[in-house]
Write a protein that holds these residues in place. Structure first.
Motif, PDB file in Angstrom:
ATOM      1  N   GLU A 173      60.065  -7.491-105.912  1.00  0.00           N
ATOM      2  CA  GLU A 173      60.246  -7.264-104.478  1.00  0.00           C
ATOM      3  C   GLU A 173      60.674  -8.553-103.771  1.00  0.00           C
ATOM      4  OE1 GLU A 173      57.594  -5.887-100.579  1.00  0.00           O
ATOM      5  OE2 GLU A 173      56.782  -5.710-102.613  1.00  0.00           O
ATOM      6  N   GLU A 174      60.047  -9.678-104.158  1.00  0.00           N
ATOM      7  CA  GLU A 174      60.407 -10.952-103.550  1.00  0.00           C
ATOM      8  C   GLU A 174      61.838 -11.350-103.931  1.00  0.00           C
ATOM      9  OE1 GLU A 174      60.293 -14.459-101.413  1.00  0.00           O
ATOM     10  OE2 GLU A 174      58.915 -12.745-101.361  1.00  0.00           O
ATOM     11  N   LEU A 175      62.214 -11.122-105.203  1.00  0.00           N
ATOM     12  CA  LEU A 175      63.574 -11.418-105.631  1.00  0.00           C
ATOM     13  C   LEU A 175      64.592 -10.585-104.861  1.00  0.00           C
ATOM     14  CD1 LEU A 175      63.116 -11.690-109.505  1.00  0.00           C
ATOM     15  CD2 LEU A 175      63.591 -13.561-107.917  1.00  0.00           C
ATOM     16  N   LEU A 176      64.256  -9.304-104.649  1.00  0.00           N
ATOM     17  CA  LEU A 176      65.153  -8.435-103.891  1.00  0.00           C
ATOM     18  C   LEU A 176      65.270  -8.912-102.452  1.00  0.00           C
ATOM     19  CD1 LEU A 176      66.879  -5.896-103.760  1.00  0.00           C
ATOM     20  CD2 LEU A 176      64.809  -4.588-103.267  1.00  0.00           C
ATOM     21  N   ARG A 177      64.138  -9.341-101.866  1.00  0.00           N
ATOM     22  CA  ARG A 177      64.166  -9.833-100.494  1.00  0.00           C
ATOM     23  C   ARG A 177      65.019 -11.105-100.402  1.00  0.00           C
ATOM     24  NH1 ARG A 177      59.202 -10.714-100.088  1.00  0.00           N
ATOM     25  NH2 ARG A 177      58.613  -8.590 -99.513  1.00  0.00           N
ATOM     26  N   ARG A 178      64.867 -11.991-101.372  1.00  0.00           N
ATOM     27  CA  ARG A 178      65.676 -13.219-101.379  1.00  0.00           C
ATOM     28  C   ARG A 178      67.153 -12.893-101.510  1.00  0.00           C
ATOM     29  NH1 ARG A 178      62.665 -17.624-105.343  1.00  0.00           N
ATOM     30  NH2 ARG A 178      60.720 -17.842-104.173  1.00  0.00           N
ATOM     31  N   ARG A 179      67.466 -11.919-102.393  1.00  0.00           N
ATOM     32  CA  ARG A 179      68.864 -11.569-102.608  1.00  0.00           C
ATOM     33  C   ARG A 179      69.488 -10.967-101.352  1.00  0.00           C
ATOM     34  NH1 ARG A 179      73.321 -13.225-104.758  1.00  0.00           N
ATOM     35  NH2 ARG A 179      74.723 -11.559-105.415  1.00  0.00           N
ATOM     36  N   VAL A 180      68.721 -10.106-100.675  1.00  0.00           N
ATOM     37  CA  VAL A 180      69.229  -9.512 -99.435  1.00  0.00           C
ATOM     38  C   VAL A 180      69.476 -10.586 -98.392  1.00  0.00           C
ATOM     39  CG1 VAL A 180      68.618  -8.012 -97.501  1.00  0.00           C
ATOM     40  CG2 VAL A 180      68.190  -7.252 -99.829  1.00  0.00           C
ATOM     41  N   SER A 181      68.536 -11.538 -98.287  1.00  0.00           N
ATOM     42  CA  SER A 181      68.710 -12.628 -97.333  1.00  0.00           C
ATOM     43  C   SER A 181      69.920 -13.483 -97.699  1.00  0.00           C
ATOM     44  CB  SER A 181      67.442 -13.489 -97.298  1.00  0.00           C
ATOM     45  OG  SER A 181      67.606 -14.603 -96.457  1.00  0.00           O
ATOM     46  N   GLN A 182      70.084 -13.740 -99.000  1.00  0.00           N
ATOM     47  CA  GLN A 182      71.230 -14.538 -99.441  1.00  0.00           C
ATOM     48  C   GLN A 182      72.538 -13.821 -99.145  1.00  0.00           C
ATOM     49  OE1 GLN A 182      71.349 -15.217-103.645  1.00  0.00           O
ATOM     50  NE2 GLN A 182      73.016 -16.681-103.532  1.00  0.00           N
ATOM     51  N   LEU A 183      72.576 -12.506 -99.382  1.00  0.00           N
ATOM     52  CA  LEU A 183      73.795 -11.746 -99.130  1.00  0.00           C
ATOM     53  C   LEU A 183      74.130 -11.708 -97.642  1.00  0.00           C
ATOM     54  CD1 LEU A 183      73.385  -8.752-101.602  1.00  0.00           C
ATOM     55  CD2 LEU A 183      74.957 -10.678-101.784  1.00  0.00           C
ATOM     56  N   ALA A 184      73.086 -11.597 -96.809  1.00  0.00           N
ATOM     57  CA  ALA A 184      73.333 -11.610 -95.368  1.00  0.00           C
ATOM     58  C   ALA A 184      73.905 -12.950 -94.927  1.00  0.00           C
ATOM     59  CB  ALA A 184      72.034 -11.305 -94.618  1.00  0.00           C
ATOM     60  N   THR A 185      73.334 -14.024 -95.458  1.00  0.00           N
ATOM     61  CA  THR A 185      73.854 -15.356 -95.127  1.00  0.00           C
ATOM     62  C   THR A 185      75.275 -15.542 -95.646  1.00  0.00           C
ATOM     63  OG1 THR A 185      71.604 -16.244 -95.226  1.00  0.00           O
ATOM     64  CG2 THR A 185      73.414 -17.823 -95.352  1.00  0.00           C
ATOM     65  N   THR A 186      75.504 -15.058 -96.871  1.00  0.00           N
ATOM     66  CA  THR A 186      76.838 -15.183 -97.457  1.00  0.00           C
ATOM     67  C   THR A 186      77.867 -14.396 -96.668  1.00  0.00           C
ATOM     68  OG1 THR A 186      75.881 -15.492 -99.654  1.00  0.00           O
ATOM     69  CG2 THR A 186      78.166 -14.826 -99.550  1.00  0.00           C
ATOM     70  N   ARG A 187      77.494 -13.190 -96.240  1.00  0.00           N
ATOM     71  CA  ARG A 187      78.428 -12.373 -95.467  1.00  0.00           C
ATOM     72  C   ARG A 187      78.804 -13.073 -94.167  1.00  0.00           C
ATOM     73  NH1 ARG A 187      76.421  -6.745 -93.056  1.00  0.00           N
ATOM     74  NH2 ARG A 187      75.224  -8.250 -91.842  1.00  0.00           N
TER      75      ARG A 187
END
Length: 386
Positions: A173-187
């Motif tokens: 769950e934490e990895l998924l949250r980090r990935r979502v945050s990273q994707l939002a920042t990347t976008r």
């Protein structure tokens, strides 16, 4: 290949880490055996959980400092994960401490027996003398025990790492949250990079090509109004030169939008074009065996091209080096110049490159001390094997 000195240094660090782990195991045993059973008492929960969190934090620092674990792998665990970790860790810690103690005792015994042999006394304090067979057998047995103890310590180190990753690392769950945050920042970075690119193209066309075309129109107008044939010929010559310069500027703009050489010859050819168009000597060291996927080649090209442009514009270098090589599951593009240094990584050029690299799930680093040299380095994952 690592040298003997580096192996010894690593062995010393691991030994210190396991020794500290053995000392922490005593406190962890107190936590698990004595304090955890009274955790059900509401008034005792806060101090017990705080003590457990402190033990976890000490282990995290020990693992990072001495066992080469990445600090980014750790998260603040829940109480349940903390207790699960400490219940297993203190057993492993005690095992490591016992093996280290046996090694110390064994080495001390070996020193004493060696001195007895040199001094001519019976090994172990007996009354009869020693035969070479007995001395050899004792030495071989000692080496076998030492070998087994060392491999046991290696196993303890592996278990230490595995426990830390299992119980102190991020959950799915934490990895998924980090990935979502990273994707939002990347976008957001991609959108900003695209907007910067549009503004740059508009600026290049307005300040470069458009001004050339305006000057060309003025020269042609003056040539039409001129009555002196010599003057007309001179104006037409200037207009011809201006048209050629406008074509060169337009070609430069199109190259910066997207170089056709990437499609025709690949990344090496495109980077050779960057080197040829530079105003200072540029050396290219290209170590890739084959073609990359188009997205990676495009990102790598723009990193090198913009880094060279930024160096020429702000650094005043006399020489620039471009290196492209394989590293891990990706490639590294490094641009080094001998300019004045102090490059601003937050500036529009380098920050745009950082956004472009982040959009490709890469890593972008700028090292530019005052006085130089400046090194712009980007690691990019490769979608297709190189």
């Amino acid at each position: 290949m690592p040298s003997l000195a580096s192996h010894l240094h690593r062995a010393r660090r691991v030994t210190v880490g396991l020794t500290l782990g053995g000392l922490l195991a005593l406190a962890e045993m107190v936590q698990v055996v004595l304090l955890t059973p009274i955790h059900v008492i509401p008034a005792a929960r806060a101090p017990i959980e705080a003590f457990g969190g402190k033990l976890v934090d000490l282990n995290r620092r020990r693992l990072v400092a001495y066992l080469n674990l990445d600090d980014l792998l750790f998260v603040r665990p829940t109480w349940q994960r903390t207790e699960s970790y400490l219940a297993r860790r203190f057993i492993v810690g005690l095992l490591g401490a016992m093996v280290l103690t046996l090694i110390v005792i064994g080495l001390g015994s070996a020193v004493i027996m060696g001195w007895q042999v040199v001094d001519g006394r019976p090994v172990g304090g007996g009354k009869e003398g020693n035969t070479w067979y007995e001395i050899g057998a004792i030495a071989v047995l000692g080496l076998v025990l030492l070998f087994g103890a060392v491999w046991t310590l290696i196993g303890v180190t592996i278990i230490e790492r595995a426990l830390a990753v299992r119980y102190l690392g991020p959950t799915e769950e934490e990895l998924l949250r980090r990935r979502v945050s990273q994707l939002a920042t990347t976008r957001a970075g991609v959108v900003e990079a695209i907007n910067d690119e549009r503004r740059r193209i508009e600026r290049d066309l307005h300040d470069g090509v458009q001004q050339r075309l305006v000057a060309l129109g003025l020269l042609l107008g003056r040539a039409r109004r001129a009555t002196d044939p010599g003057r007309t010929e001179d104006l037409l010559r200037q207009a011809h030169e201006e048209s050629q310069q406008a074509l060169r500027d337009l070609r430069e703009v199109t190259w910066r939008v997207y170089p056709t050489a990437l499609d025709e010859g690949g990344l090496r050819t495109a980077l050779e074009g960057v080197a040829e168009r530079s105003g200072v000597p540029v050396s290219l060291r290209y170590e890739l065996a084959g073609r990359l996927d188009l997205a990676t080649e495009t990102a790598a090209y723009f990193v090198a091209s913009e880094a060279v442009t930024n160096a020429l514009k702000h650094g005043g270098p006399s020489r620039i080096e471009i290196d492209v090589a394989v590293e891990g599951e990706g490639i590294v593009v490094a641009v080094r110049d001998d300019g004045c240094g102090a490059a601003d990584s937050a500036g529009s050029g380098l920050s745009g490159l950082a956004s472009r690299v982040a959009a490709a799930d890469g890593v972008f680093v700028v090292d530019s001390p005052e006085g130089g040299p400046t090194v712009v380095r980007a690691w990019l994952p490769v979608l297709v094997g190189v």
